[in-house]
Design a protein around this motif. Sequence first.
Motif, PDB file in Angstrom:
ATOM      1  N   GLU A 185      15.129  -6.979  -8.243  1.00  0.00           N
ATOM      2  CA  GLU A 185      16.035  -5.971  -7.702  1.00  0.00           C
ATOM      3  C   GLU A 185      15.302  -5.099  -6.663  1.00  0.00           C
ATOM      4  N   ALA A 186      14.059  -4.727  -7.013  1.00  0.00           N
ATOM      5  CA  ALA A 186      13.275  -3.889  -6.097  1.00  0.00           C
ATOM      6  C   ALA A 186      13.038  -4.607  -4.769  1.00  0.00           C
ATOM      7  N   MET A 187      12.743  -5.908  -4.846  1.00  0.00           N
ATOM      8  CA  MET A 187      12.506  -6.666  -3.618  1.00  0.00           C
ATOM      9  C   MET A 187      13.764  -6.679  -2.753  1.00  0.00           C
ATOM     10  N   LYS A 188      14.918  -6.824  -3.431  1.00  0.00           N
ATOM     11  CA  LYS A 188      16.186  -6.844  -2.688  1.00  0.00           C
ATOM     12  C   LYS A 188      16.414  -5.518  -1.968  1.00  0.00           C
ATOM     13  N   LEU A 189      15.933  -4.462  -2.580  1.00  0.00           N
ATOM     14  CA  LEU A 189      16.142  -3.136  -1.989  1.00  0.00           C
ATOM     15  C   LEU A 189      15.088  -2.799  -0.932  1.00  0.00           C
ATOM     16  N   GLY A 190      14.206  -3.760  -0.674  1.00  0.00           N
ATOM     17  CA  GLY A 190      13.273  -3.537   0.433  1.00  0.00           C
ATOM     18  C   GLY A 190      11.848  -3.224   0.023  1.00  0.00           C
ATOM     19  N   ALA A 191      11.502  -3.483  -1.252  1.00  0.00           N
ATOM     20  CA  ALA A 191      10.105  -3.273  -1.654  1.00  0.00           C
ATOM     21  C   ALA A 191       9.225  -4.259  -0.883  1.00  0.00           C
ATOM     22  N   PHE A 192       7.992  -3.869  -0.623  1.00  0.00           N
ATOM     23  CA  PHE A 192       7.070  -4.707   0.135  1.00  0.00           C
ATOM     24  C   PHE A 192       6.579  -5.855  -0.748  1.00  0.00           C
ATOM     25  N   ASP A 193       6.269  -5.507  -2.015  1.00  0.00           N
ATOM     26  CA  ASP A 193       5.825  -6.533  -2.966  1.00  0.00           C
ATOM     27  C   ASP A 193       5.803  -5.902  -4.355  1.00  0.00           C
ATOM     28  N   PHE A 194       5.519  -6.703  -5.387  1.00  0.00           N
ATOM     29  CA  PHE A 194       5.342  -6.095  -6.703  1.00  0.00           C
ATOM     30  C   PHE A 194       4.061  -6.593  -7.323  1.00  0.00           C
ATOM     31  N   ILE A 195       3.583  -5.855  -8.305  1.00  0.00           N
ATOM     32  CA  ILE A 195       2.338  -6.227  -8.970  1.00  0.00           C
ATOM     33  C   ILE A 195       2.518  -5.980 -10.459  1.00  0.00           C
ATOM     34  N   GLU A 196       2.072  -6.969 -11.258  1.00  0.00           N
ATOM     35  CA  GLU A 196       2.305  -6.852 -12.695  1.00  0.00           C
ATOM     36  C   GLU A 196       1.204  -6.081 -13.401  1.00  0.00           C
ATOM     37  N   LYS A 197       1.611  -5.404 -14.449  1.00  0.00           N
ATOM     38  CA  LYS A 197       0.634  -4.729 -15.312  1.00  0.00           C
ATOM     39  C   LYS A 197       0.192  -5.713 -16.386  1.00  0.00           C
ATOM     40  N   PRO A 198      -1.018  -5.679 -16.869  1.00  0.00           N
ATOM     41  CA  PRO A 198      -2.110  -4.817 -16.392  1.00  0.00           C
ATOM     42  C   PRO A 198      -2.516  -5.156 -14.954  1.00  0.00           C
ATOM     43  N   ILE A 199      -2.893  -4.110 -14.228  1.00  0.00           N
ATOM     44  CA  ILE A 199      -3.147  -4.260 -12.794  1.00  0.00           C
ATOM     45  C   ILE A 199      -4.421  -5.068 -12.523  1.00  0.00           C
ATOM     46  N   ASP A 200      -4.255  -6.085 -11.702  1.00  0.00           N
ATOM     47  CA  ASP A 200      -5.393  -6.868 -11.216  1.00  0.00           C
ATOM     48  C   ASP A 200      -5.895  -6.132  -9.963  1.00  0.00           C
ATOM     49  N   VAL A 201      -7.056  -5.486 -10.101  1.00  0.00           N
ATOM     50  CA  VAL A 201      -7.544  -4.612  -9.022  1.00  0.00           C
ATOM     51  C   VAL A 201      -7.718  -5.359  -7.696  1.00  0.00           C
ATOM     52  N   ASP A 202      -8.254  -6.570  -7.751  1.00  0.00           N
ATOM     53  CA  ASP A 202      -8.450  -7.319  -6.503  1.00  0.00           C
ATOM     54  C   ASP A 202      -7.133  -7.571  -5.780  1.00  0.00           C
ATOM     55  N   ARG A 203      -6.136  -7.937  -6.567  1.00  0.00           N
ATOM     56  CA  ARG A 203      -4.841  -8.199  -5.952  1.00  0.00           C
ATOM     57  C   ARG A 203      -4.267  -6.917  -5.350  1.00  0.00           C
ATOM     58  N   LEU A 204      -4.463  -5.809  -6.050  1.00  0.00           N
ATOM     59  CA  LEU A 204      -3.962  -4.531  -5.544  1.00  0.00           C
ATOM     60  C   LEU A 204      -4.603  -4.199  -4.189  1.00  0.00           C
ATOM     61  N   ILE A 205      -5.919  -4.385  -4.123  1.00  0.00           N
ATOM     62  CA  ILE A 205      -6.611  -4.068  -2.870  1.00  0.00           C
ATOM     63  C   ILE A 205      -6.119  -4.941  -1.721  1.00  0.00           C
ATOM     64  N   LEU A 206      -5.919  -6.198  -2.046  1.00  0.00           N
ATOM     65  CA  LEU A 206      -5.398  -7.129  -1.052  1.00  0.00           C
ATOM     66  C   LEU A 206      -4.031  -6.682  -0.539  1.00  0.00           C
ATOM     67  N   LEU A 207      -3.185  -6.298  -1.493  1.00  0.00           N
ATOM     68  CA  LEU A 207      -1.839  -5.848  -1.150  1.00  0.00           C
ATOM     69  C   LEU A 207      -1.878  -4.616  -0.239  1.00  0.00           C
ATOM     70  N   LEU A 208      -2.777  -3.693  -0.596  1.00  0.00           N
ATOM     71  CA  LEU A 208      -2.856  -2.463   0.203  1.00  0.00           C
ATOM     72  C   LEU A 208      -3.312  -2.765   1.629  1.00  0.00           C
ATOM     73  N   ARG A 209      -4.251  -3.705   1.740  1.00  0.00           N
ATOM     74  CA  ARG A 209      -4.697  -4.080   3.085  1.00  0.00           C
ATOM     75  C   ARG A 209      -3.534  -4.634   3.898  1.00  0.00           C
ATOM     76  N   ARG A 210      -2.739  -5.479   3.229  1.00  0.00           N
ATOM     77  CA  ARG A 210      -1.592  -6.067   3.931  1.00  0.00           C
ATOM     78  C   ARG A 210      -0.604  -4.986   4.368  1.00  0.00           C
ATOM     79  N   CYS A 211      -0.428  -3.978   3.502  1.00  0.00           N
ATOM     80  CA  CYS A 211       0.477  -2.876   3.847  1.00  0.00           C
ATOM     81  C   CYS A 211       0.026  -2.166   5.119  1.00  0.00           C
ATOM     82  N   ARG A 212      -1.284  -1.928   5.170  1.00  0.00           N
ATOM     83  CA  ARG A 212      -1.786  -1.194   6.343  1.00  0.00           C
ATOM     84  C   ARG A 212      -1.644  -2.041   7.608  1.00  0.00           C
TER      85      ARG A 212
END
Length: 457
Positions: free
Chosen positions: A91-118
Amino acid sequence: MKKLLIVEDKESLALMLKETVEAEGLEADVASNGAEAMRTLAAGRRYFAVLTDLRLPGADGISVLKQVKESDPDCAVIVMTAFGTIENAVEAMKLGAFDFIEKPIDVDRLILLLRRCREHRELIHENLLLKEEFQQRYRLPAIIGESPRIVEVSQAIQRVAPTDSTVLLQGESGTGKELFARAIHQLSPRRDRSFVAINCAAIPDTLIENELFGHEKGSFTGATARQIGKFELADGGTIFLDEIGDLGAAVQAKILRALQERTFERVGGTATVDVDVRIVCATNRNLTEDVKTARFREDLFFRINVFPVTIPPLRARKQDIDALTDFFIQRLARDLGKPGLRIGDAARALLRSYEWPGNIRELENCLERAAILCERKTIEARDLQLFPNGADAEAAVREALDLSGTLGEATERAVRLAERLKIADALRTTATRNDAAELLGIAPRTLAAKMKELGLD
Ligand SMILES: Nc1ncnc2c1ncn2[C@@H]1O[C@H](COP(=O)(O)OP(=O)(O)OP(=O)(O)O)[C@@H](O)[C@H]1O
Ligand SMILES: [Mg+2]
């Protein structure tokens, strides 16, 4: 922009995320519930991304997402989902979210995602710049002037622009031929295709065929690949043949067919190339005269003289000088970073009276030079470095000399004025009075007497 908003109610997780982000050289604000996040966003804080939990006390992650998309559509939203809540992520993706990440948070994936955002954000920014540059470059050029003659020209151009008719722009140098040629293209259905200008006077006759029609590989030494010419480049758009009156006889013959049939062969080629181009020509020569003296081919003249437009010289529409001056001053103030730049009354009067043999280009250059050299906010007459000629020169002299009274009286005043100016100049350019006297060719004693007489002491 390197700030991120973290929306997470579990304090320990929020802290861990903040530290992770900061270790990457980024910054982060933390909101511990949806309502707080909404307040921060509503306050106008700008973030390159928002990392939000979906299930939150108060307003949930979806509301935060909606709020972000409303207040800053370019801000990327990453939603954090707990195990087993994939529907919410969809639902979030449909509303325009950039991406989602599952908990527990995989730190490497989070960093990658943030780089892509920038990167995403930078791309959007670059796109905006490009778009603006594009609009700047392709918008309709400002045509200044309200004199009847320029209005007439503008109307003619508006009428012919939407057609495919060939237009011939005639006018002295600097009257705005190129400006009008671009306006024709911009006002035509071809505006989204290219406008290709070629200055026929600037290219030697031996090269112009290659320039216009291109060449095939191997057609001459150094032709290592096929190259297309301006006609092909302009396919679907407009080709502007500037200074067409300066084409040599051989080239005139060669372009006749291209203009007539919109077909040609590349240099060294046999295949016939068809193009769909609108032709606009310009010249500052009198082509009718050139046809009479056989300098310009009559058949070519008939080809291009379909819709002739003559742009009047600036001296024939002096009432436009004021508006043009204001327009250029404003543009210079902006381009040179001199806000508040203006022009004095005497300077304005001088601009109005000058004859402008170089037309609008000369006016533009004159103002630019004055604006650069002038250290004050107001450009004065002397900053313009203009010397009136013709009838206006006489008016200026009459104004400077007082011609009243008898011949003897008027002459005496003129002589005194000349003496005063000569002596003042000599004193300004020399170090001592003796030097000044020598420069003037008189004895120092005579100089002293003259200065006393003229009140220059
Ligand atoms: N009506 C106008 N309003 C605003 N600017 C103008 C106007 N006419 C001309 N200009 C400006 O004056 C300058 C000279 O115009 P342009 O280059 O179109 O003249 P031209 O007739 O092609 O001159 P040349 O024969 O020297 O090539 C340009 O900077 C143009 O933008
Ligand atoms: Mg030109």
